[in-house]
Design a protein around this motif. Structure first.
Motif, PDB file in Angstrom:
ATOM      1  N   ALA A  56       0.854  -1.194   0.000  1.00  0.00           N
ATOM      2  CA  ALA A  56       0.000   0.000   0.000  1.00  0.00           C
ATOM      3  C   ALA A  56       0.888   1.241   0.000  1.00  0.00           C
ATOM      4  N   SER A  57       0.366   2.315  -0.542  1.00  0.00           N
ATOM      5  CA  SER A  57       1.077   3.588  -0.527  1.00  0.00           C
ATOM      6  C   SER A  57       0.359   4.548   0.411  1.00  0.00           C
ATOM      7  N   ALA A  58       1.071   5.601   0.819  1.00  0.00           N
ATOM      8  CA  ALA A  58       0.429   6.628   1.636  1.00  0.00           C
ATOM      9  C   ALA A  58      -0.747   7.244   0.885  1.00  0.00           C
ATOM     10  N   GLU A  59      -0.610   7.372  -0.431  1.00  0.00           N
ATOM     11  CA  GLU A  59      -1.703   7.914  -1.239  1.00  0.00           C
ATOM     12  C   GLU A  59      -2.917   6.993  -1.207  1.00  0.00           C
ATOM     13  N   ASP A  60      -2.679   5.658  -1.303  1.00  0.00           N
ATOM     14  CA  ASP A  60      -3.788   4.702  -1.206  1.00  0.00           C
ATOM     15  C   ASP A  60      -4.560   4.910   0.088  1.00  0.00           C
ATOM     16  N   MET A  61      -3.808   5.109   1.173  1.00  0.00           N
ATOM     17  CA  MET A  61      -4.392   5.187   2.500  1.00  0.00           C
ATOM     18  C   MET A  61      -4.819   6.585   2.891  1.00  0.00           C
ATOM     19  N   MET A  62      -4.597   7.564   1.988  1.00  0.00           N
ATOM     20  CA  MET A  62      -4.976   8.958   2.223  1.00  0.00           C
ATOM     21  C   MET A  62      -4.333   9.487   3.501  1.00  0.00           C
ATOM     22  N   MET A  63      -3.021   9.216   3.657  1.00  0.00           N
ATOM     23  CA  MET A  63      -2.275   9.689   4.813  1.00  0.00           C
ATOM     24  C   MET A  63      -1.001  10.388   4.354  1.00  0.00           C
ATOM     25  N   ASP A  64      -0.377  11.159   5.246  1.00  0.00           N
ATOM     26  CA  ASP A  64       0.864  11.853   4.914  1.00  0.00           C
ATOM     27  C   ASP A  64       2.030  10.869   4.884  1.00  0.00           C
ATOM     28  N   GLU A  65       3.115  11.278   4.229  1.00  0.00           N
ATOM     29  CA  GLU A  65       4.354  10.496   4.272  1.00  0.00           C
ATOM     30  C   GLU A  65       4.977  10.615   5.663  1.00  0.00           C
ATOM     31  N   ASP A  66       5.744   9.589   6.072  1.00  0.00           N
ATOM     32  CA  ASP A  66       6.445   9.640   7.348  1.00  0.00           C
ATOM     33  C   ASP A  66       7.396  10.834   7.374  1.00  0.00           C
ATOM     34  N   ASN A  67       7.466  11.508   8.529  1.00  0.00           N
ATOM     35  CA  ASN A  67       8.353  12.660   8.677  1.00  0.00           C
ATOM     36  C   ASN A  67       8.564  12.945  10.161  1.00  0.00           C
ATOM     37  N   GLY A  68       9.644  13.694  10.479  1.00  0.00           N
ATOM     38  CA  GLY A  68       9.860  14.163  11.834  1.00  0.00           C
ATOM     39  C   GLY A  68      10.127  13.089  12.868  1.00  0.00           C
ATOM     40  N   TYR A  69      10.649  11.940  12.444  1.00  0.00           N
ATOM     41  CA  TYR A  69      10.922  10.847  13.383  1.00  0.00           C
ATOM     42  C   TYR A  69      12.433  10.663  13.515  1.00  0.00           C
ATOM     43  N   GLU A  70      12.844   9.970  14.586  1.00  0.00           N
ATOM     44  CA  GLU A  70      14.245   9.616  14.772  1.00  0.00           C
ATOM     45  C   GLU A  70      14.334   8.409  15.701  1.00  0.00           C
ATOM     46  N   ASN A  71      15.476   7.735  15.645  1.00  0.00           N
ATOM     47  CA  ASN A  71      15.732   6.574  16.501  1.00  0.00           C
ATOM     48  C   ASN A  71      14.622   5.532  16.401  1.00  0.00           C
ATOM     49  N   ASP A  72      14.167   5.296  15.177  1.00  0.00           N
ATOM     50  CA  ASP A  72      13.089   4.333  14.972  1.00  0.00           C
ATOM     51  C   ASP A  72      13.664   2.937  14.787  1.00  0.00           C
ATOM     52  N   GLN A  73      13.002   1.944  15.348  1.00  0.00           N
ATOM     53  CA  GLN A  73      13.436   0.566  15.199  1.00  0.00           C
ATOM     54  C   GLN A  73      12.301  -0.383  15.569  1.00  0.00           C
ATOM     55  N   CYS A  74      12.378  -1.589  15.050  1.00  0.00           N
ATOM     56  CA  CYS A  74      11.454  -2.635  15.465  1.00  0.00           C
ATOM     57  C   CYS A  74      12.176  -3.969  15.389  1.00  0.00           C
ATOM     58  N   SER A  75      11.732  -4.912  16.184  1.00  0.00           N
ATOM     59  CA  SER A  75      12.333  -6.236  16.206  1.00  0.00           C
ATOM     60  C   SER A  75      11.276  -7.258  16.582  1.00  0.00           C
TER      61      SER A  75
END
Length: 226
Positions: A56-75
């Motif tokens: 899916a794209s942000a456009e598909d979901m009618m949402m903004d692109e990711d921005n203003g984040y830092e130190n992101d991670q998942c495991s």
């Protein structure tokens, strides 16, 4: 989309919120399974920071692109997924895509009304010592500033065919929706895509050097048809 499409898109949105400032989100997601009939019942999970644009794209979901984040991670550790991100200003957001694959031999059902449970803890570093002491935490969220949504966004079949719940056909979505419209069916070899989406409400105003953390558990309870 018709009624079933809207049910899948809308029912399983979870909103959690906290107050003004710099935020660090840290959450845990668990998948449980209940098996009652013959066959192998086995759900596995992987994660990646960001929206998986292959589904899916942000456009598909009618949402903004990711921005203003830092130190992101998942495991992922077995059935538990942990993620964290800093959000620096109003309007900041970061997506995490979780893939839940049916490695078993029987259908797995995720009930959109009862299949999600959560436990949330919010902390504020009031004394600015870069630690979150127990006295600085509450076992709840504080509304209207930081929000976290959790929602299924797409599906991949064992043959590699992919579709999302915004642009997929009625037949594709009906095939993985239970007869009562309350559950998504993940068939053997197929994968369900779920979005974890923390964001800083863009309507917030204020300034200061703040440090917040929110943590909790999200449990997706898959079952098999009785």
């Amino acid at each position: 989309m018709k009624k079933k499409n809207m049910i899948i898109i809308g029912v399983i949105a979870l909103i959690l919120v906290i107050t003004i400032g710099y935020a660090l989100f840290s959450d845990t997601l668990k998948i449980n399974g209940t098996a009652t009939a013959k066959g192998d019942f086995n759900m596995t999970m992987t994660c990646q920071p960001g929206l998986d644009t292959s589904i899916a794209s942000a456009e598909d979901m009618m949402m903004d692109e990711d921005n203003g984040y830092e130190n992101d991670q998942c495991s992922v550790d077995d059935k538990t997924m942990t993620f964290s991100t800093g959000l620096k200003y109003p309007g900041a957001q970061r997506s995490f895509t979780v893939k839940m694959k049916n490695e078993g031999s029987i259908d797995a059902y995720l009930n959109l009304d009862t299949g999600l449970t959560s436990n949330v803890k919010t902390c504020y570093d009031a004394n600015a010592n870069d630690t979150f002491e127990e006295s600085e935490c509450v076992n709840d969220s504080v509304p209207y500033v930081f929000e976290i949504s959790v929602a299924p966004i797409g599906y991949e079949k064992s043959d590699g065919t992919k579709f999302n719940f915004w642009t997929g056909s009625e037949d594709q979505i009906s095939e993985i929706t239970s007869e009562d419209g309350n559950s998504i069916i993940v068939k053997p070899g197929d994968t369900l895509y779920v979005l974890i989406f923390p964001y800083f409400n863009k309507l917030v105003t204020g300034s200061g050097n703040f440090n917040y953390k929110i943590e909790g558990t999200y449990q997706f309870n898959f079952t098999q048809k009785q």
